[in-house]
Design a protein around this motif. Structure first.
Motif, PDB file in Angstrom:
ATOM      1  N   ARG A  40      -1.514  10.608  -3.242  1.00 57.73           N
ATOM      2  CA  ARG A  40      -1.242  11.057  -1.869  1.00 57.73           C
ATOM      3  C   ARG A  40      -0.112  10.274  -1.220  1.00 57.73           C
ATOM      4  O   ARG A  40       0.167  10.422  -0.045  1.00 57.73           O
ATOM      5  N   LYS A  41       0.539   9.402  -1.994  1.00 57.57           N
ATOM      6  CA  LYS A  41       1.694   8.604  -1.538  1.00 57.57           C
ATOM      7  C   LYS A  41       1.343   7.680  -0.377  1.00 57.57           C
ATOM      8  O   LYS A  41       2.086   7.533   0.588  1.00 57.57           O
ATOM      9  N   LEU A  42       0.181   7.032  -0.522  1.00 58.95           N
ATOM     10  CA  LEU A  42      -0.259   6.064   0.479  1.00 58.95           C
ATOM     11  C   LEU A  42      -0.110   4.632  -0.007  1.00 58.95           C
ATOM     12  O   LEU A  42      -0.069   3.698   0.793  1.00 58.95           O
ATOM     13  N   VAL A  43      -0.038   4.459  -1.323  1.00 57.56           N
ATOM     14  CA  VAL A  43       0.146   3.143  -1.924  1.00 57.56           C
ATOM     15  C   VAL A  43       1.064   3.327  -3.134  1.00 57.56           C
ATOM     16  O   VAL A  43       1.045   4.385  -3.772  1.00 57.56           O
ATOM     17  N   PHE A  44       1.880   2.311  -3.421  1.00 54.57           N
ATOM     18  CA  PHE A  44       2.914   2.450  -4.436  1.00 54.57           C
ATOM     19  C   PHE A  44       2.890   1.287  -5.425  1.00 54.57           C
ATOM     20  O   PHE A  44       3.672   0.342  -5.311  1.00 54.57           O
ATOM     21  N   SER A  62      -3.585  -2.714   2.362  1.00 48.86           N
ATOM     22  CA  SER A  62      -3.321  -1.314   2.710  1.00 48.86           C
ATOM     23  C   SER A  62      -4.447  -0.409   2.237  1.00 48.86           C
ATOM     24  O   SER A  62      -4.887   0.478   2.968  1.00 48.86           O
ATOM     25  N   LEU A  63      -4.925  -0.633   1.012  1.00 47.78           N
ATOM     26  CA  LEU A  63      -6.018   0.177   0.477  1.00 47.78           C
ATOM     27  C   LEU A  63      -7.273   0.051   1.332  1.00 47.78           C
ATOM     28  O   LEU A  63      -7.958   1.046   1.594  1.00 47.78           O
ATOM     29  N   ASN A  68     -10.880   2.533   5.255  1.00 42.15           N
ATOM     30  CA  ASN A  68     -11.553   2.504   6.557  1.00 42.15           C
ATOM     31  C   ASN A  68     -11.194   3.721   7.399  1.00 42.15           C
ATOM     32  O   ASN A  68     -12.053   4.309   8.051  1.00 42.15           O
ATOM     33  N   LYS A  69      -9.924   4.089   7.382  1.00 44.04           N
ATOM     34  CA  LYS A  69      -9.493   5.262   8.153  1.00 44.04           C
ATOM     35  C   LYS A  69     -10.123   6.534   7.604  1.00 44.04           C
ATOM     36  O   LYS A  69     -10.558   7.396   8.368  1.00 44.04           O
ATOM     37  N   ILE A  70     -10.169   6.665   6.293  1.00 43.25           N
ATOM     38  CA  ILE A  70     -10.774   7.851   5.685  1.00 43.25           C
ATOM     39  C   ILE A  70     -12.266   7.901   6.019  1.00 43.25           C
ATOM     40  O   ILE A  70     -12.804   8.962   6.322  1.00 43.25           O
ATOM     41  N   GLU A  71     -12.901   6.753   6.001  1.00 37.97           N
ATOM     42  CA  GLU A  71     -14.323   6.687   6.370  1.00 37.97           C
ATOM     43  C   GLU A  71     -14.531   7.129   7.822  1.00 37.97           C
ATOM     44  O   GLU A  71     -15.558   7.708   8.157  1.00 37.97           O
ATOM     45  N   ASP A  72     -13.536   6.863   8.670  1.00 37.32           N
ATOM     46  CA  ASP A  72     -13.601   7.274  10.074  1.00 37.32           C
ATOM     47  C   ASP A  72     -13.198   8.732  10.276  1.00 37.32           C
ATOM     48  O   ASP A  72     -13.149   9.205  11.411  1.00 37.32           O
TER      49      ASP A  72
END
Length: 113
Positions: A40-44, A62-63, A68-72
């Motif tokens: 998903r191009k969130l970490v490289f 970052s992960l 945490n954001k996905i959990e929210d």
């Protein structure tokens, strides 16, 4: 979540030396989740010559933030857009500091005057 240019930052936090297995242990995320965030191009992560993913401590932070954001309930698209905005703000801030420095040097402006 700040992204840094690894070529310019020599901090131990930015060195990509940690395997996905260690990242999994440190974050509690599954390898599939970690790979999904990469897709998903969130970490490289970088890749070794053998194709092994290598992460940094910055990537781990970052992960954790992403998880945490996905959990929210935040969608990956929204997280990616937020990351782009932060990167643009970082570039603007750097550019503005450079311009101020050039103007100060050109016109002899001293700090604190």
């Amino acid at each position: 979540m700040k992204t840094k240019d690894p070529a310019k930052d020599t901090s131990y936090k930015s060195k990509k030396v940690i395997s996905i297995g260690i990242v999994r242990e440190l974050t509690g995320l599954s390898e599939r989740q970690i790979r999904y965030y990469e897709e998903r191009k969130l970490v490289f992560p970088e890749r070794s010559k053998g194709g092994t993913r290598k992460y940094s401590f910055d990537d781990i932070e970052s992960l954790m933030d992403i998880a945490n954001k996905i959990e929210d309930g935040v969608q990956t698209y929204e997280i990616r857009q937020e990351m782009k905005k932060e990167k643009q703000q970082d570039y603007r801030s750097i550019r503005n500091k450079m311009l101020r420095g050039q103007l100060n040097a050109r016109f002899g402006v001293q700090k604190g005057i």
